[in-house]
Design a protein around this motif. Structure first.
Motif, PDB file in Angstrom:
ATOM      1  N   LYS A 148     -31.139-137.767  71.690  1.00  0.00           N
ATOM      2  CA  LYS A 148     -32.051-138.402  70.743  1.00  0.00           C
ATOM      3  C   LYS A 148     -31.417-138.319  69.354  1.00  0.00           C
ATOM      4  O   LYS A 148     -31.431-137.279  68.707  1.00  0.00           O
ATOM      5  CB  LYS A 148     -33.414-137.696  70.741  1.00  0.00           C
ATOM      6  CG  LYS A 148     -34.070-137.584  72.115  1.00  0.00           C
ATOM      7  CD  LYS A 148     -34.454-138.934  72.681  1.00  0.00           C
ATOM      8  CE  LYS A 148     -35.195-138.793  74.015  1.00  0.00           C
ATOM      9  NZ  LYS A 148     -35.535-140.096  74.611  1.00  0.00           N
ATOM     10  N   ASP A 150     -32.248-139.490  66.374  1.00  0.00           N
ATOM     11  CA  ASP A 150     -33.270-140.079  65.508  1.00  0.00           C
ATOM     12  C   ASP A 150     -33.504-139.290  64.228  1.00  0.00           C
ATOM     13  O   ASP A 150     -34.494-139.499  63.542  1.00  0.00           O
ATOM     14  CB  ASP A 150     -34.596-140.209  66.272  1.00  0.00           C
ATOM     15  CG  ASP A 150     -34.522-141.268  67.368  1.00  0.00           C
ATOM     16  OD1 ASP A 150     -33.921-142.319  67.114  1.00  0.00           O
ATOM     17  OD2 ASP A 150     -35.048-141.023  68.453  1.00  0.00           O
ATOM     18  N   PRO A 304     -39.068-142.084  63.521  1.00  0.00           N
ATOM     19  CA  PRO A 304     -39.024-142.399  64.955  1.00  0.00           C
ATOM     20  C   PRO A 304     -39.847-141.407  65.767  1.00  0.00           C
ATOM     21  O   PRO A 304     -40.013-140.245  65.383  1.00  0.00           O
ATOM     22  CB  PRO A 304     -37.532-142.276  65.283  1.00  0.00           C
ATOM     23  CG  PRO A 304     -36.828-142.421  63.971  1.00  0.00           C
ATOM     24  CD  PRO A 304     -37.756-141.834  62.954  1.00  0.00           C
TER      25      PRO A 304
END
Length: 446
Positions: A148, A150, A304
């Motif tokens: 991830k 983000d 996000p």
């Protein structure tokens, strides 16, 4: 090349070139980089499964250096790479990769290491983060789900806003990629109930499925024919240089002795080297995952859904992922005592329900814990205590230090003498050097 199998013949050979002790993210990366550097005849010892550690507690022999005279000591269950099992049992992709030094504020770090040291740490952590993400994208079977990228947001409550703004100014002067968030921006991401009024956004930060990451790096080294993996083996109870000084002897709890020209200790909190007594302390870190069935305000338009959040000082870090709010914290309780997981994880759950009241209070939730290690200055211990020793350390807090330990692991070939250090790598090695604590410290030759 055919996969090298673990056999009695392999383990009884005269001497390995390198034995890596610990199959977590750091040990796995060190073994991988050594294999890429052309080092063959290596062994990795893992007392549980790669990235997970042992799955059941085990009583340590009374004559082990771990126990002293305390017969009641038990080896902790889970390593510092511990994550949830996935699905309804909690999110796997939770281990943060951050570039900040392991201090509440950069000026505290500068008090010990100077501002040049702060800049060196930020640079090496950025390098380690990039290396880890590059390897993860190359080897993880499902990078989109297991990584991830983000970013993360460090937040604070009103009484710390001025200090957080000062931290942002430090980071700006050091050219660290980040941006300042005012209260409206933070509330958009968290909701007003959380009480956070300011934040620093780090777009380069990420999270990873660290268990699978360790496994795939070790598998790559095994498949190359350069590494034998011995997992679920008897725990290591002693590592020492031979009297002749030409090799290292590793003793397992079942009495087996293994010889190597050199060894890397990358065990986190699962093995306490007797030479590090008073320097490296085992600690617990706890995890709770609260069911998240409503989108709610957290992870809204301004951040996000899978972004990580953490407080100034890192008392808590959390994120929305895989239908859970994953919360980490309650760290620093001694890893030499009972883990008290129910109590500590319960505190994390209570904290989450108070910060985000739209979550279902009292809902059943997955919880677990891991063991890591911590130094007095919170920095990893890397390198050898003396030039002539065959023992190289790569240990320290995996929560703060995943990026810095990734950078250290990439130095394994140079630290073991298989290549030279670059000028930038020398700065990294000097900053993280174990010699800053060692009573046996010597000045390395140029």
């Amino acid at each position: 090349m055919a996969k090298k199998e673990t056999t009695t013949a392999n383990l009884m050979q005269d001497r390995y070139d390198v034995v890596v002790i610990g199959g977590g993210t750091t040990g796995a990366a060190a073994a991988y980089h050594l294999s890429k550097a052309g080092v063959n005849n290596m062994l990795c010892l893992e007392m549980g499964r790669p990235g997970e550690g042992r799955t059941q507690p085990e009583h340590v022999r009374q004559d082990s250096p771990l126990t002293a005279e305390d017969e009641s000591f038990y080896v902790p269950n889970f390593s510092g790479s511990r994550v949830f099992e996935g699905g309804s049992k909690g999110p796997r992709t939770i281990k943060m990769i951050v570039t900040l030094p392991p201090y509440e504020m950069l000026d505290g770090f500068a008090d010990l290491f100077g501002w040049d040291g702060v800049k060196t740490y930020l640079d090496l952590a950025e390098s380690g983060l990039k290396q880890q993400l590059d390897l993860a994208n190359q080897y993880l079977p499902d990078p989109k789900q297991q990584i991830k990228q983000d970013g993360s947001l460090m937040v604070c409550e009103p009484d710390r806003a001025d200090r957080l703004k000062q931290e942002y100014e430090f980071l700006q002067k050091l050219e660290c990629p980040c941006e300042w968030w005012e209260e409206e921006h933070v509330v958009d991401a968290h909701g007003s109930a959380a009480g956070y009024v300011a934040g620093i956004w780090f777009p380069q930060h990420a999270r990873i499925d660290s268990v699978t990451y360790a496994k795939v790096l070790l598998d790559a080294a095994v498949q190359s024919g350069s590494l034998t993996l011995k997992q679920e083996c008897s725990p290591v109870v002693d590592v020492k240089d031979s009297e002749a000084g030409d090799h290292v002897v590793i003793q397992l709890a079942d009495g087996e002795l293994i010889q190597a020209s050199q060894a890397i200790i990358a065990t986190g909190g699962m093995y306490m080297d007797k030479y590090l007594a008073g320097i490296l302390t085992p600690r617990y870190s706890y995890l709770a995952a609260l069911p998240h069935r409503d989108p709610g305000p957290m992870g809204g338009m301004q951040a996000p859904n899978s972004a990580n959040f953490f407080t100034l000082g890192f008392s808590h870090d959390w994120c929305v992922t895989d239908n859970f709010v994953r919360i980490s914290g309650e760290d620093h309780y001694s890893g030499l005592k009972s883990p008290r997981a129910k109590q500590r994880c319960g505190r994390l759950a209570q904290w989450g329900w108070e910060k985000y009241p739209y979550l279902e209070f009292g809902a059943d939730y997955p919880a677990t814990y891991g063991i890591y290690s911590e130094t007095p200055d919170f920095m990893p211990l890397v390198g050898k205590t003396t030039q002539n020793s065959g023992i190289c350390y790569m240990v320290g807090c995996n929560a703060w230090g995943q990026a810095s330990l990734s950078a250290a692991a990439s130095l394994a070939p140079a630290l073991l003498g298989y290549r030279d250090l670059s000028e930038a790598e020398k700065q990294t090695a000097d900053l993280l050097s174990i010699r800053r604590f060692s009573a046996r410290s010597t000045t390395p030759s140029s």
